[in-house]
Design a protein around this motif. Structure first.
Motif, PDB file in Angstrom:
ATOM      1  N   VAL A 166       0.859  -1.177   0.000  1.00  0.00           N
ATOM      2  CA  VAL A 166       0.000   0.000   0.000  1.00  0.00           C
ATOM      3  C   VAL A 166       0.903   1.237   0.000  1.00  0.00           C
ATOM      4  O   VAL A 166       1.889   1.301   0.736  1.00  0.00           O
ATOM      5  CB  VAL A 166      -0.932  -0.003   1.215  1.00  0.00           C
ATOM      6  CG1 VAL A 166      -1.765   1.275   1.268  1.00  0.00           C
ATOM      7  CG2 VAL A 166      -1.845  -1.220   1.182  1.00  0.00           C
ATOM      8  N   LEU A 167       0.588   2.198  -0.862  1.00  0.00           N
ATOM      9  CA  LEU A 167       1.464   3.351  -1.037  1.00  0.00           C
ATOM     10  C   LEU A 167       1.315   4.317   0.140  1.00  0.00           C
ATOM     11  O   LEU A 167       0.567   5.292   0.091  1.00  0.00           O
ATOM     12  CB  LEU A 167       1.155   4.057  -2.353  1.00  0.00           C
ATOM     13  CG  LEU A 167       2.166   5.130  -2.788  1.00  0.00           C
ATOM     14  CD1 LEU A 167       3.556   4.531  -2.909  1.00  0.00           C
ATOM     15  CD2 LEU A 167       1.740   5.751  -4.104  1.00  0.00           C
ATOM     16  N   LEU A 222       5.960   1.634   2.408  1.00  0.00           N
ATOM     17  CA  LEU A 222       7.019   1.772   1.407  1.00  0.00           C
ATOM     18  C   LEU A 222       8.401   1.658   2.055  1.00  0.00           C
ATOM     19  O   LEU A 222       9.303   1.015   1.502  1.00  0.00           O
ATOM     20  CB  LEU A 222       6.874   3.107   0.679  1.00  0.00           C
ATOM     21  CG  LEU A 222       7.866   3.377  -0.460  1.00  0.00           C
ATOM     22  CD1 LEU A 222       7.755   2.311  -1.546  1.00  0.00           C
ATOM     23  CD2 LEU A 222       7.634   4.766  -1.054  1.00  0.00           C
ATOM     24  N   HIS A 223       8.590   2.274   3.209  1.00  0.00           N
ATOM     25  CA  HIS A 223       9.868   2.204   3.908  1.00  0.00           C
ATOM     26  C   HIS A 223      10.206   0.758   4.290  1.00  0.00           C
ATOM     27  O   HIS A 223      11.348   0.298   4.109  1.00  0.00           O
ATOM     28  CB  HIS A 223       9.830   3.088   5.157  1.00  0.00           C
ATOM     29  CG  HIS A 223      11.157   3.210   5.857  1.00  0.00           C
ATOM     30  ND1 HIS A 223      11.650   2.230   6.698  1.00  0.00           N
ATOM     31  CD2 HIS A 223      12.091   4.200   5.835  1.00  0.00           C
ATOM     32  CE1 HIS A 223      12.829   2.590   7.166  1.00  0.00           C
ATOM     33  NE2 HIS A 223      13.122   3.793   6.662  1.00  0.00           N
ATOM     34  N   ALA A 224       9.231   0.022   4.785  1.00  0.00           N
ATOM     35  CA  ALA A 224       9.464  -1.362   5.190  1.00  0.00           C
ATOM     36  C   ALA A 224       9.778  -2.246   3.987  1.00  0.00           C
ATOM     37  O   ALA A 224      10.667  -3.111   4.046  1.00  0.00           O
ATOM     38  CB  ALA A 224       8.245  -1.892   5.937  1.00  0.00           C
ATOM     39  N   THR A 225       9.067  -2.045   2.875  1.00  0.00           N
ATOM     40  CA  THR A 225       9.281  -2.864   1.677  1.00  0.00           C
ATOM     41  C   THR A 225      10.647  -2.610   1.065  1.00  0.00           C
ATOM     42  O   THR A 225      11.377  -3.549   0.718  1.00  0.00           O
ATOM     43  CB  THR A 225       8.176  -2.586   0.647  1.00  0.00           C
ATOM     44  OG1 THR A 225       6.903  -2.833   1.238  1.00  0.00           O
ATOM     45  CG2 THR A 225       8.341  -3.480  -0.567  1.00  0.00           C
ATOM     46  N   GLY A 251      15.732   7.157   2.743  1.00  0.00           N
ATOM     47  CA  GLY A 251      15.840   6.847   4.160  1.00  0.00           C
ATOM     48  C   GLY A 251      15.889   5.362   4.423  1.00  0.00           C
ATOM     49  O   GLY A 251      16.633   4.888   5.298  1.00  0.00           O
ATOM     50  N   ALA A 252      15.116   4.581   3.656  1.00  0.00           N
ATOM     51  CA  ALA A 252      15.136   3.127   3.820  1.00  0.00           C
ATOM     52  C   ALA A 252      16.484   2.548   3.404  1.00  0.00           C
ATOM     53  O   ALA A 252      17.000   1.627   4.050  1.00  0.00           O
ATOM     54  CB  ALA A 252      14.008   2.498   2.998  1.00  0.00           C
ATOM     55  N   ILE A 253      17.060   3.080   2.318  1.00  0.00           N
ATOM     56  CA  ILE A 253      18.376   2.598   1.860  1.00  0.00           C
ATOM     57  C   ILE A 253      19.456   2.944   2.873  1.00  0.00           C
ATOM     58  O   ILE A 253      20.329   2.123   3.191  1.00  0.00           O
ATOM     59  CB  ILE A 253      18.698   3.192   0.481  1.00  0.00           C
ATOM     60  CG1 ILE A 253      17.709   2.661  -0.559  1.00  0.00           C
ATOM     61  CG2 ILE A 253      20.127   2.861   0.064  1.00  0.00           C
ATOM     62  CD1 ILE A 253      17.863   3.290  -1.929  1.00  0.00           C
ATOM     63  N   VAL A 271      -1.887   1.082  -4.673  1.00  0.00           N
ATOM     64  CA  VAL A 271      -0.936  -0.014  -4.515  1.00  0.00           C
ATOM     65  C   VAL A 271       0.279   0.272  -5.390  1.00  0.00           C
ATOM     66  O   VAL A 271       0.137   0.690  -6.542  1.00  0.00           O
ATOM     67  CB  VAL A 271      -1.566  -1.368  -4.900  1.00  0.00           C
ATOM     68  CG1 VAL A 271      -0.549  -2.493  -4.805  1.00  0.00           C
ATOM     69  CG2 VAL A 271      -2.772  -1.661  -4.015  1.00  0.00           C
ATOM     70  N   ALA A 272       1.461   0.033  -4.848  1.00  0.00           N
ATOM     71  CA  ALA A 272       2.706   0.276  -5.570  1.00  0.00           C
ATOM     72  C   ALA A 272       3.479  -1.027  -5.709  1.00  0.00           C
ATOM     73  O   ALA A 272       3.437  -1.893  -4.823  1.00  0.00           O
ATOM     74  CB  ALA A 272       3.559   1.317  -4.858  1.00  0.00           C
TER      75      ALA A 272
END
Length: 352
Positions: A214-215, A220-223, A285-287, A321-322
């Motif tokens: 879900v966008l 998105l950060h977790a994925t 930030g996730a990277i 959804v992304a």
């Protein structure tokens, strides 16, 4: 005067002529009649139907799949071509992902194969009745072509064709996430270079979606963190920092949002779609949470994180959804824009 009456009754009781002979010219006419385009399509091409339950399933859990671009109004031809291309590689991946499939998904695959086989039997029986005088060579050729297409459909029975609200796009979804779609696309490119499979005519780009979400910033950060951690572990130790680039595509979503807001009086109920700068910030930030030394390089990145908003039919804009993927350098091009490499590199030169 009463004697002729029995004779007239005897004449009226004579049996009617048989109706079988008049059917012969009708059968001959049916055999000589050329099949209409839609009849030829149904007899030769066996296409999967849309999975209308996928929109709700994509909001509940993550899925893997392929997003394919093709010319507008050529979606059926591209679907047949995509099934032919991906069939062999999906059959290998099915053995790895079958353990993760839910029982309902495992039961759905045999049902699809059963429906396909029953439909093919009905079509062949109808053709045999209508074309009783057809040549044996033509029937053998048609059956071999149909059997090849049915075999490709059987191989891709774990895939669901998801209906999209935009033309020129196809989305094939696995019933769960974690499928090695990036590895499968790598094998497709190797087969194209070696000539094992011929260059596609209708499928332009195949975007492998490793995970859907879900966008939202949290999802998105977790994925991205999960996928980039897998990539970082497979890459091994290296002294130099990883160079990465981020791509965010909302094809067709902006137009759909504008039309929805025009038709909806309560435009305030529509949630705003994630902006490009916001997406870049979340992905970066996730990277950084996985590799602190990672740096942005738009000219020659060694890894690309691509986020694609999926225009799935039946999903409201507020719950978009992304599809997310972390791709190595051999699968994407940075110029003139960051995107998955085309299956046919030089289309214009090929046409000439």
């Amino acid at each position: 005067m009463a004697a002729p009456e029995p004779e007239s009754r005897h004449e009226t009781e004579t049996p009617a002529p048989s109706r079988e002979p008049p059917l012969e010219p009708v059968a001959d006419a049916a055999a000589d009649r050329a099949l209409q385009p839609w009849e030829q399509h149904a007899a030769v091409i066996n296409l999967p139907r849309y999975d209308y339950r996928a929109s709700g399933s994509l909001l509940l859990r993550s899925h893997s799949g392929f997003l394919i671009t093709c010319p507008i109004k050529r979606e059926k031809s591209a679907t047949k071509e995509a099934i032919s291309i991906l069939g062999e590689y999906i059959s290998h991946a099915s053995s790895h992902s079958s353990e993760n499939l839910e029982p309902c998904c495992m039961e759905a695959a045999p049902k699809k194969r059963k429906l396909c086989s029953e439909a093919s039997k009905i079509e062949h029986s109808e053709d045999a009745v209508a074309n009783g005088t057809s040549d044996a060579s033509e029937s053998t050729e048609a059956s071999s072509c149909h059997s090849k297409t049915s075999e490709d459909v059987d191989r891709t029975s774990n895939l669901s064709l998801v209906k999209l609200s935009m033309s020129g796009l196809l989305f094939f979804s696995f019933p769960s996430g974690g499928v090695h779609v990036v590895q499968m696309l790598t094998e497709v490119f190797h087969s194209l270079r070696s000539g094992k499979i011929k260059s596609p005519q209708w499928c332009h780009h195949i975007f492998p979606i490793q995970e859907t979400c879900v966008l939202s910033e949290t999802e998105l950060h977790a994925t991205v963190s999960k996928l980039f951690l897998d990539f970082f572990r497979n890459k091994g130790d290296q002294d130099d920092p990883i160079k990465f680039a981020v791509g965010y595509n909302r094809r067709g979503i902006d137009e759909t949002t504008t039309k929805t807001q025009k038709n909806d009086d309560n435009s305030s109920s529509q949630q705003a779609l994630m902006h490009r700068e916001q997406c870049f910030k979340v992905v970066a930030g996730a990277i950084k949470s996985v590799s602190e030394g990672a740096i942005v390089d738009l000219k020659s990145p060694e890894v690309a994180v691509l986020v694609e908003v999926l225009p799935i039919s039946g999903v409201p804009i507020g719950s978009s959804v992304a599809g997310v993927s972390v791709l190595p350098a051999e699968l994407f091009s940075a110029k003139p824009r960051l995107c998955v490499k085309a299956l046919v590199s030089d289309t214009k030169a090929k046409k000439k």
